[in-house]
Design a protein around this motif. Structure first.
Motif, PDB file in Angstrom:
ATOM      1  N   VAL A 105      89.883  25.753  45.450  1.00  0.00           N
ATOM      2  CA  VAL A 105      89.983  25.890  46.904  1.00  0.00           C
ATOM      3  C   VAL A 105      88.639  25.582  47.566  1.00  0.00           C
ATOM      4  N   ILE A 106      87.574  26.101  46.984  1.00  0.00           N
ATOM      5  CA  ILE A 106      86.249  25.876  47.566  1.00  0.00           C
ATOM      6  C   ILE A 106      85.868  24.398  47.497  1.00  0.00           C
ATOM      7  N   ILE A 107      86.090  23.783  46.323  1.00  0.00           N
ATOM      8  CA  ILE A 107      85.777  22.346  46.197  1.00  0.00           C
ATOM      9  C   ILE A 107      86.634  21.529  47.152  1.00  0.00           C
ATOM     10  N   TRP A 108      87.918  21.817  47.205  1.00  0.00           N
ATOM     11  CA  TRP A 108      88.820  21.096  48.110  1.00  0.00           C
ATOM     12  C   TRP A 108      88.369  21.264  49.563  1.00  0.00           C
ATOM     13  N   PHE A 109      88.094  22.509  49.955  1.00  0.00           N
ATOM     14  CA  PHE A 109      87.710  22.786  51.333  1.00  0.00           C
ATOM     15  C   PHE A 109      86.467  22.002  51.744  1.00  0.00           C
ATOM     16  N   PHE A 110      85.417  22.110  50.935  1.00  0.00           N
ATOM     17  CA  PHE A 110      84.166  21.460  51.316  1.00  0.00           C
ATOM     18  C   PHE A 110      84.224  19.945  51.177  1.00  0.00           C
ATOM     19  N   THR A 111      85.034  19.440  50.239  1.00  0.00           N
ATOM     20  CA  THR A 111      85.135  17.997  50.064  1.00  0.00           C
ATOM     21  C   THR A 111      86.071  17.381  51.107  1.00  0.00           C
ATOM     22  N   SER A 112      87.259  17.962  51.257  1.00  0.00           N
ATOM     23  CA  SER A 112      88.249  17.379  52.164  1.00  0.00           C
ATOM     24  C   SER A 112      88.009  17.708  53.629  1.00  0.00           C
ATOM     25  N   ASN A 113      87.573  18.928  53.909  1.00  0.00           N
ATOM     26  CA  ASN A 113      87.438  19.352  55.303  1.00  0.00           C
ATOM     27  C   ASN A 113      86.023  19.214  55.863  1.00  0.00           C
ATOM     28  N   MET A 114      85.034  19.474  55.020  1.00  0.00           N
ATOM     29  CA  MET A 114      83.651  19.400  55.480  1.00  0.00           C
ATOM     30  C   MET A 114      83.016  18.056  55.115  1.00  0.00           C
ATOM     31  N   HIS A 115      83.763  17.240  54.355  1.00  0.00           N
ATOM     32  CA  HIS A 115      83.351  15.891  53.959  1.00  0.00           C
ATOM     33  C   HIS A 115      82.044  15.853  53.155  1.00  0.00           C
ATOM     34  N   LEU A 116      81.874  16.899  52.338  1.00  0.00           N
ATOM     35  CA  LEU A 116      80.747  16.902  51.410  1.00  0.00           C
ATOM     36  C   LEU A 116      81.131  16.129  50.156  1.00  0.00           C
ATOM     37  N   PHE A 117      80.171  15.561  49.496  1.00  0.00           N
ATOM     38  CA  PHE A 117      80.379  14.924  48.205  1.00  0.00           C
ATOM     39  C   PHE A 117      80.866  16.003  47.238  1.00  0.00           C
ATOM     40  N   TYR A 118      81.847  15.685  46.401  1.00  0.00           N
ATOM     41  CA  TYR A 118      82.468  16.700  45.545  1.00  0.00           C
ATOM     42  C   TYR A 118      81.460  17.438  44.654  1.00  0.00           C
ATOM     43  N   ILE A 119      80.383  16.787  44.294  1.00  0.00           N
ATOM     44  CA  ILE A 119      79.346  17.431  43.468  1.00  0.00           C
ATOM     45  C   ILE A 119      78.668  18.551  44.260  1.00  0.00           C
ATOM     46  N   TYR A 120      78.393  18.335  45.533  1.00  0.00           N
ATOM     47  CA  TYR A 120      77.793  19.377  46.369  1.00  0.00           C
ATOM     48  C   TYR A 120      78.775  20.529  46.559  1.00  0.00           C
TER      49      TYR A 120
END
Length: 143
Positions: A105-120
């Protein structure tokens, strides 16, 4: 007993202990090792094998979970607390599954919604899930 650097190293790194501060200190290293396995696997599976990042994250997290269990039993908590190892591994895994859900959920949220690189996103997730894993395992399995 006189406190010396050698005594401190023995206490913090080698001796069996129930002190939460020492266990958490050790868990940081265990979590770091498991994170390296998890993080490295995530990167390799995603970048070199072309596996979708959320599936890679689940596989990598599972590999990290195995490393975490083995090191937690041997070094952090220095014990098996349940007579039945199957139940102990089961509870450890259930805590890990919740951690995996939080991780996803955290990876999905920050990658999909906050547009962070999945590694970050993974780094943010690792820090948050570390606390969940330690305290949940300490109070459910290694009391």
């Amino acid at each position: 007993m006189k406190i010396t650097p050698k005594n401190m190293i023995q206490t913090w790194l080698k001796q069996s202990t129930n002190k939460i501060s020492i266990q958490f200190f050790r868990y940081i290293f265990v979590g770091g090792t498991a994170f390296l396995v998890d993080f490295g696997s995530l990167y390799i599976l995603t970048e070199y094998f072309g596996i979708f990042y959320l599936l890679s994250a689940a596989i990598a997290f599972t590999l990290g979970l195995i490393v975490n269990y083995l090191l937690s039993v041997r070094w952090v908590f220095n014990k098996h607390t349940l007579d039945n190892r199957f139940h102990e591994v089961g509870i450890f895994t259930m805590v890990g599954i919740v951690g995996l859900g939080l991780n996803e959920v955290i990876i999905w949220f920050f990658t999909s919604n906050m547009h962070l690189f999945y590694i970050y996103s993974k780094i943010i997730s690792a820090v948050l899930v570390l606390f969940w894993n330690f305290f949940a395992r300490r109070y459910t399995i290694f009391r």
